[in-house]
Design a protein around this motif. Structure first.
Motif, PDB file in Angstrom:
ATOM      1  N   VAL A  50       2.188   3.311  10.442  1.00  0.00           N
ATOM      2  CA  VAL A  50       2.419   2.354   9.329  1.00  0.00           C
ATOM      3  C   VAL A  50       3.380   3.302   8.150  1.00  0.00           C
ATOM      4  N   ARG A  51       3.368   4.694   8.725  1.00  0.00           N
ATOM      5  CA  ARG A  51       3.760   5.540   7.817  1.00  0.00           C
ATOM      6  C   ARG A  51       5.486   5.265   7.872  1.00  0.00           C
ATOM      7  N   VAL A 107       4.557  -3.516   8.937  1.00  0.00           N
ATOM      8  CA  VAL A 107       3.338  -3.937   9.216  1.00  0.00           C
ATOM      9  C   VAL A 107       3.505  -4.708  10.661  1.00  0.00           C
ATOM     10  N   TRP A 131      -2.172  -3.830   7.081  1.00  0.00           N
ATOM     11  CA  TRP A 131      -1.557  -4.040   5.602  1.00  0.00           C
ATOM     12  C   TRP A 131      -2.479  -3.033   4.448  1.00  0.00           C
ATOM     13  N   GLN A 152      -2.264   0.716   4.379  1.00  0.00           N
ATOM     14  CA  GLN A 152      -1.026   1.155   3.601  1.00  0.00           C
ATOM     15  C   GLN A 152      -1.468   1.656   2.215  1.00  0.00           C
ATOM     16  N   HIS A 153      -2.865   1.487   1.861  1.00  0.00           N
ATOM     17  CA  HIS A 153      -3.199   1.956   0.720  1.00  0.00           C
ATOM     18  C   HIS A 153      -4.788   2.349   0.756  1.00  0.00           C
TER      19      HIS A 153
END
Length: 297
Positions: free
Chosen positions: A20-21, A25, A78, A81-82
């Motif tokens: 995902v970098r 997604v 998703w 990502q955080h």
């Protein structure tokens, strides 16, 4: 086999974090299910098995693919990502908590006992500890990401209950695994083609390509093969133990290869969620009770 399954499933969080970098997604998720479908179809061909053609069965495959693949895979990626892959894996371990609640509401033979209810409360306390009190004041990206991972756990729980129908339909476990990834591939391909338009993306690095292959071949196709082998030989109750082990491999991979760290509240949350899952499983309590009785006698 249980340790191997926990390792390859824990590896999915690591592979997601790498892929995902560089990739959107939906592209990551669709690549995972399409490659897994190809591999599982090849395994079925080698075993001389064929997929059923009954329309009713394929409607069920699409429902299972939505609940067990498309929704949870997308929400977890998703979320990643955080938040760290280890945190995502700990939140994923809440699946048994949601399973017992949904089973109580949706089935007649799996009622919520006092022990299971206590386990759910302990697990929810762990979730609250992980997300933290700050989330009540302002929902930042990290808090939303954790909620998305909880949504994935709920979807997995619903899939576990929905999937009970395949035994009644007399569909083999391998056919169920293959059918659901084919169905989720067909469901998501139009989305990724219209939204991500993969042909316009920059070419991914070898690391990202390797991560996609890894999450499809190891953490999906191989994981399903191990999952159904354990289910056939050790039973569904023993499979619940894998939820204790998945965060271990995910945290180790994230720590050593991605430089991730866990906060104290994440460790506390993991301990409470693990205690809740142990209470739901019930065998540790039963063993302790039996040992106590033996000591008294």
């Amino acid at each position: 086999m249980l340790l191997a399954l926990a390792t390859v499933w824990g590896g999915s969080f690591f592979f997601n974090a790498v892929a995902v970098r560089e990739l959107p997604v939906l592209t990551v998720v669709v690549s995972r299910v399409v490659l897994a479908a190809i591999l599982l179809l090849a395994i079925m061909r080698l075993r001389g098995e064929r997929l059923p053609r009954d329309r009713r069965v394929w409607v069920a495959f699409f429902g299972m693919g939505l609940l067990n693949n498309a929704i949870p895979f997308s929400l977890i990626v998703w979320g990643q990502q955080h938040i760290a892959s280890g945190v995502a894996s700990i939140l994923n371990a809440t699946t048994p908590l949601f399973t017992v609640v949904l089973a109580h509401v949706l089935t007649r033979d799996e009622r919520l006992t006092r022990g299971k209810f206590a386990g759910v409360l302990a697990g929810l306390a762990g979730v609250a500890a992980m997300i933290g009190p700050d989330a009540l004041q302002e929902l930042d990206a990290g808090s939303v990401a954790q909620l998305l991972c909880l949504g994935a756990a709920m979807s997995y729980a619903a899939a576990g209950i929905f999937g009970r129908r395949f035994r009644a339909m007399k569909i083999s476990p391998m056919s169920t695994a293959t059918g659901q990834v084919i169905a989720s591939s067909l469901t998501m391909l139009p989305l990724v083609l219209s939204l991500d338009r993969p042909w316009t993306l920059p070419p991914p690095s070898p690391a990202a390509i390797g991560a996609l292959i890894g999450v499809a071949a190891i953490s999906t196709a191989l994981a399903y093969a191990l999952y159904f082998r354990i289910l056939a030989t050790a039973g569904a109750t023993n499979l619940l133990l894998v939820t204790f082990l998945i965060p271990v491999s995910a945290i180790l991979l994230g720590t050593f290869f991605l430089g991730e760290t866990l906060l104290a509240r994440h460790v506390a949350g993991m301990a409470l969620i693990g205690a809740g899952a142990a209470a739901i499983d019930g065998r540790l309590w039963q063993a302790a009770t039996a040992q106590r009785k033996g000591t008294v006698e």
